[in-house]
Design a protein around this motif. Sequence first.
Motif, PDB file in Angstrom:
ATOM      1  N   VAL A 132      37.843  29.738  40.343  1.00  0.00           N
ATOM      2  CA  VAL A 132      36.489  30.305  40.256  1.00  0.00           C
ATOM      3  C   VAL A 132      36.121  30.827  38.861  1.00  0.00           C
ATOM      4  O   VAL A 132      35.136  31.529  38.701  1.00  0.00           O
ATOM      5  N   ALA A 139      33.084  33.587  38.404  1.00  0.00           N
ATOM      6  CA  ALA A 139      33.050  34.595  39.480  1.00  0.00           C
ATOM      7  C   ALA A 139      33.082  36.007  38.926  1.00  0.00           C
ATOM      8  O   ALA A 139      33.177  36.978  39.677  1.00  0.00           O
ATOM      9  N   LEU A 147      34.405  39.289  36.483  1.00  0.00           N
ATOM     10  CA  LEU A 147      35.689  39.894  36.108  1.00  0.00           C
ATOM     11  C   LEU A 147      36.721  39.593  37.180  1.00  0.00           C
ATOM     12  O   LEU A 147      36.398  39.503  38.374  1.00  0.00           O
ATOM     13  N   ASP A 148      37.960  39.448  36.724  1.00  0.00           N
ATOM     14  CA  ASP A 148      39.044  39.117  37.652  1.00  0.00           C
ATOM     15  C   ASP A 148      39.418  40.382  38.421  1.00  0.00           C
ATOM     16  O   ASP A 148      39.972  41.327  37.865  1.00  0.00           O
ATOM     17  N   LEU A 149      39.101  40.373  39.711  1.00  0.00           N
ATOM     18  CA  LEU A 149      39.317  41.577  40.530  1.00  0.00           C
ATOM     19  C   LEU A 149      40.798  41.942  40.596  1.00  0.00           C
ATOM     20  O   LEU A 149      41.132  43.123  40.723  1.00  0.00           O
ATOM     21  N   ALA A 206      27.930  38.982  38.699  1.00  0.00           N
ATOM     22  CA  ALA A 206      28.539  40.096  37.948  1.00  0.00           C
ATOM     23  C   ALA A 206      28.930  39.704  36.512  1.00  0.00           C
ATOM     24  O   ALA A 206      28.072  39.350  35.715  1.00  0.00           O
ATOM     25  N   GLY A 207      30.231  39.747  36.209  1.00  0.00           N
ATOM     26  CA  GLY A 207      30.678  39.427  34.848  1.00  0.00           C
ATOM     27  C   GLY A 207      30.247  38.039  34.397  1.00  0.00           C
ATOM     28  O   GLY A 207      30.045  37.810  33.197  1.00  0.00           O
ATOM     29  N   ASN A 224      25.862  42.010  40.780  1.00  0.00           N
ATOM     30  CA  ASN A 224      25.973  42.401  42.193  1.00  0.00           C
ATOM     31  C   ASN A 224      26.997  43.507  42.422  1.00  0.00           C
ATOM     32  O   ASN A 224      27.488  43.689  43.544  1.00  0.00           O
ATOM     33  N   GLU A 225      27.346  44.260  41.373  1.00  0.00           N
ATOM     34  CA  GLU A 225      28.451  45.224  41.464  1.00  0.00           C
ATOM     35  C   GLU A 225      28.326  46.166  42.656  1.00  0.00           C
ATOM     36  O   GLU A 225      29.320  46.484  43.314  1.00  0.00           O
ATOM     37  N   VAL A 240      30.102  50.192  40.186  1.00  0.00           N
ATOM     38  CA  VAL A 240      28.864  50.432  39.445  1.00  0.00           C
ATOM     39  C   VAL A 240      28.910  49.663  38.123  1.00  0.00           C
ATOM     40  O   VAL A 240      29.907  49.747  37.397  1.00  0.00           O
ATOM     41  N   PHE A 280      37.368  55.877  36.785  1.00  0.00           N
ATOM     42  CA  PHE A 280      36.593  55.293  37.878  1.00  0.00           C
ATOM     43  C   PHE A 280      37.452  54.326  38.697  1.00  0.00           C
ATOM     44  O   PHE A 280      37.544  54.421  39.924  1.00  0.00           O
ATOM     45  N   TYR A 290      37.145  44.080  49.494  1.00  0.00           N
ATOM     46  CA  TYR A 290      36.318  42.954  49.033  1.00  0.00           C
ATOM     47  C   TYR A 290      37.190  41.713  48.776  1.00  0.00           C
ATOM     48  O   TYR A 290      36.857  40.610  49.212  1.00  0.00           O
ATOM     49  N   LEU A 334      37.204  38.042  50.659  1.00  0.00           N
ATOM     50  CA  LEU A 334      37.112  36.744  49.969  1.00  0.00           C
ATOM     51  C   LEU A 334      38.248  35.831  50.424  1.00  0.00           C
ATOM     52  O   LEU A 334      38.065  34.646  50.666  1.00  0.00           O
ATOM     53  N   ARG A 335      39.446  36.429  50.525  1.00  0.00           N
ATOM     54  CA  ARG A 335      40.623  35.619  50.877  1.00  0.00           C
ATOM     55  C   ARG A 335      40.565  35.133  52.311  1.00  0.00           C
ATOM     56  O   ARG A 335      41.016  34.029  52.620  1.00  0.00           O
ATOM     57  N   LYS A 353      37.895  34.461  54.007  1.00  0.00           N
ATOM     58  CA  LYS A 353      36.759  33.564  54.225  1.00  0.00           C
ATOM     59  C   LYS A 353      37.238  32.191  54.682  1.00  0.00           C
ATOM     60  O   LYS A 353      36.627  31.555  55.522  1.00  0.00           O
ATOM     61  N   LYS A 354      38.376  31.771  54.091  1.00  0.00           N
ATOM     62  CA  LYS A 354      38.876  30.421  54.378  1.00  0.00           C
ATOM     63  C   LYS A 354      39.464  30.311  55.775  1.00  0.00           C
ATOM     64  O   LYS A 354      39.387  29.278  56.411  1.00  0.00           O
TER      65      LYS A 354
HETATM   66  C1  LIG Z   1      33.274  50.466  36.204  1.00  0.00           C
HETATM   67  C2  LIG Z   1      33.663  49.246  36.979  1.00  0.00           C
HETATM   68  C3  LIG Z   1      32.854  48.043  36.569  1.00  0.00           C
HETATM   69  C4  LIG Z   1      33.502  46.792  36.966  1.00  0.00           C
HETATM   70  C5  LIG Z   1      32.618  45.642  36.748  1.00  0.00           C
HETATM   71  C6  LIG Z   1      32.861  44.511  37.389  1.00  0.00           C
HETATM   72  C7  LIG Z   1      32.062  43.314  37.218  1.00  0.00           C
HETATM   73  C8  LIG Z   1      32.613  42.119  37.952  1.00  0.00           C
HETATM   74  O1  LIG Z   1      32.472  41.025  37.455  1.00  0.00           O
HETATM   75  S1  LIG Z   1      33.428  42.362  39.428  1.00  0.00           S
HETATM   76  C9  LIG Z   1      33.615  40.734  40.119  1.00  0.00           C
HETATM   77  C10 LIG Z   1      32.418  40.396  40.935  1.00  0.00           C
HETATM   78  N1  LIG Z   1      32.502  39.061  41.426  1.00  0.00           N
HETATM   79  C11 LIG Z   1      32.073  38.701  42.629  1.00  0.00           C
HETATM   80  O2  LIG Z   1      31.567  39.469  43.400  1.00  0.00           O
HETATM   81  C12 LIG Z   1      32.298  37.257  43.009  1.00  0.00           C
HETATM   82  C13 LIG Z   1      33.348  37.139  44.055  1.00  0.00           C
HETATM   83  N2  LIG Z   1      33.577  35.756  44.393  1.00  0.00           N
HETATM   84  C14 LIG Z   1      32.737  35.035  45.168  1.00  0.00           C
HETATM   85  O3  LIG Z   1      31.705  35.463  45.598  1.00  0.00           O
HETATM   86  C15 LIG Z   1      33.172  33.635  45.482  1.00  0.00           C
HETATM   87  O4  LIG Z   1      34.534  33.514  45.208  1.00  0.00           O
HETATM   88  C16 LIG Z   1      32.407  32.556  44.678  1.00  0.00           C
HETATM   89  C17 LIG Z   1      30.960  32.476  45.182  1.00  0.00           C
HETATM   90  C18 LIG Z   1      32.425  32.837  43.185  1.00  0.00           C
HETATM   91  C19 LIG Z   1      33.081  31.175  44.909  1.00  0.00           C
HETATM   92  O5  LIG Z   1      33.167  30.919  46.289  1.00  0.00           O
HETATM   93  P1  LIG Z   1      34.183  29.806  46.823  1.00  0.00           P
HETATM   94  O6  LIG Z   1      33.962  29.710  48.285  1.00  0.00           O
HETATM   95  O7  LIG Z   1      34.063  28.583  46.004  1.00  0.00           O
HETATM   96  O8  LIG Z   1      35.637  30.375  46.486  1.00  0.00           O
HETATM   97  P2  LIG Z   1      36.425  31.520  47.283  1.00  0.00           P
HETATM   98  O9  LIG Z   1      37.160  30.899  48.428  1.00  0.00           O
HETATM   99  O10 LIG Z   1      35.546  32.668  47.583  1.00  0.00           O
HETATM  100  O11 LIG Z   1      37.467  32.023  46.174  1.00  0.00           O
HETATM  101  C20 LIG Z   1      38.581  31.218  45.793  1.00  0.00           C
HETATM  102  C21 LIG Z   1      39.695  32.141  45.367  1.00  0.00           C
HETATM  103  O12 LIG Z   1      39.278  32.879  44.231  1.00  0.00           O
HETATM  104  C22 LIG Z   1      39.417  34.284  44.495  1.00  0.00           C
HETATM  105  N3  LIG Z   1      38.348  35.006  43.770  1.00  0.00           N
HETATM  106  C23 LIG Z   1      37.039  34.850  43.901  1.00  0.00           C
HETATM  107  N4  LIG Z   1      36.370  35.664  43.054  1.00  0.00           N
HETATM  108  C24 LIG Z   1      37.308  36.341  42.358  1.00  0.00           C
HETATM  109  C25 LIG Z   1      37.260  37.322  41.340  1.00  0.00           C
HETATM  110  N5  LIG Z   1      36.092  37.786  40.817  1.00  0.00           N
HETATM  111  N6  LIG Z   1      38.409  37.813  40.870  1.00  0.00           N
HETATM  112  C26 LIG Z   1      39.591  37.380  41.360  1.00  0.00           C
HETATM  113  N7  LIG Z   1      39.717  36.436  42.336  1.00  0.00           N
HETATM  114  C27 LIG Z   1      38.587  35.929  42.826  1.00  0.00           C
HETATM  115  C28 LIG Z   1      39.281  34.400  45.993  1.00  0.00           C
HETATM  116  O13 LIG Z   1      39.859  35.597  46.429  1.00  0.00           O
HETATM  117  C29 LIG Z   1      40.035  33.171  46.441  1.00  0.00           C
HETATM  118  O14 LIG Z   1      41.412  33.493  46.297  1.00  0.00           O
HETATM  119  P3  LIG Z   1      42.517  32.832  47.258  1.00  0.00           P
HETATM  120  O15 LIG Z   1      42.525  31.380  46.893  1.00  0.00           O
HETATM  121  O16 LIG Z   1      43.770  33.568  46.926  1.00  0.00           O
HETATM  122  O17 LIG Z   1      42.060  33.079  48.675  1.00  0.00           O
END
Ligand SMILES: CCCC/C=C/CC(=O)SCCNC(=O)CCNC(=O)[C@H](O)C(C)(C)COP(=O)(O)OP(=O)(O)OC[C@H]1O[C@@H](n2cnc3c(N)ncnc32)[C@H](O)[C@@H]1OP(=O)(O)O
Length: 302
Positions: free
Chosen positions: A67, A106, A108-110, A152-153, A177-178, A184, A280, A293, A297-298, A300-301
């Motif tokens: 992703v 997707a 930042l790497d959660l 998000a990121g 969408n944080e 936040v 935080f 969260y 995500l995990r 979902k499958k």
């Molecule tokens: C002061 C604090 C501020 C912090 C700021 C943060 C900003 C950020 O960026 S936070 C991250 C926000 N991201 C999201 O909300 C996106 C989350 N992901 C999704 O919605 C979906 O994965 C997707 C729409 C991008 C893709 O969907 P798809 O169906 O193709 O794939 P999935 O089956 O959902 O995911 C596959 C695989 O990847 C893992 N994963 C997804 N997103 C992340 C992520 N951001 N970080 C780490 N890992 C992620 C997901 O868990 C799946 O993992 P497994 O294969 O192990 O099940």
Amino acid sequence: MALMVGARVLARNLLRPWSRLPDAVPGRTGPAAGGGDGVRCFGSPRVLVETDPAKGVAVIKLKNPPVNSLSLEVLTEFVISLEKLENDKTFRGVIVTSDCPGIFSAGLDLTEMCGKSQAHYAEYWRAVQELWLRLYLSNLVVIAAINGVSPAGGCLISLTCDYRVLADNPKYSIGLNETLLGIVAPSWFKDTLVNTVGHRTAERALQLGLLFPPAEALRVGIVDQVVPEDQVHSAALSVMARWLAIPDHARQLTKNLMRKPTADRLVKQRDADIQYFLQFISRDSIQKSLRVYLDKLRQKKG
Ligand SMILES: CCCC/C=C/CC(=O)SCCNC(=O)CCNC(=O)[C@H](O)C(C)(C)COP(=O)(O)OP(=O)(O)OC[C@H]1O[C@@H](n2cnc3c(N)ncnc32)[C@H](O)[C@@H]1OP(=O)(O)O
């Protein structure tokens, strides 16, 4: 101490000569490299760079399947690629896009923000700051060719660019969408959005954690253009030509004029921003939200 370790690691990475990157992909030229004659490719496995010296344009393709999450490695390699392009006077523009079908990034790497040490969080956050600063103030014309979903990121990366072209696919939503994750968006994420769409649209989008599908994204101005999916790259190249028609010095000074005050707010308080992030992200309630969260995500499958 944690901050010093983080800064040291990033500095070491940034200062490392390109050719000694552990994963460096040797340069390739010509049609086999994925482009026409004269297109050169280099980069690392997670951040591919295709350059067209004749046009003065490079394409950075994020390739961190599944992703394109922005892991510490991706952030570091991205900064190194950008720095290399900026230091080479051949290049005046860069297109940022994805090599992962259907996903721009997707965000930042959660997993980098969950269950790790304070030192790791500090190192990670400094790398996030570094990429934002580099992209936001880049002297290059930076165009986002958004060929997938961009939460998000991922959205933040797009917002740092000078212009955003989004592929017209209802699945390709974009936004900060944080709040949906129970976290936040930091003030500089917020500033980047406000500078793009204005205060009221940003306030509503941030509070509700809105992810805009293409038509709406265009309407609110979070992207500049929506084009059929197979035309994202060509549209980005056309826009690039228009921006490159402006004399560099005038465009760069104007960009700096518009963006420096926002960037300076972070530069002046980088360490305090890291401390705030540490406090935080280490809270039990925030760690719990992130775990829930990620589990969702995990599962979902399943
Ligand atoms: C002061 C604090 C501020 C912090 C700021 C943060 C900003 C950020 O960026 S936070 C991250 C926000 N991201 C999201 O909300 C996106 C989350 N992901 C999704 O919605 C979906 O994965 C997707 C729409 C991008 C893709 O969907 P798809 O169906 O193709 O794939 P999935 O089956 O959902 O995911 C596959 C695989 O990847 C893992 N994963 C997804 N997103 C992340 C992520 N951001 N970080 C780490 N890992 C992620 C997901 O868990 C799946 O993992 P497994 O294969 O192990 O099940």
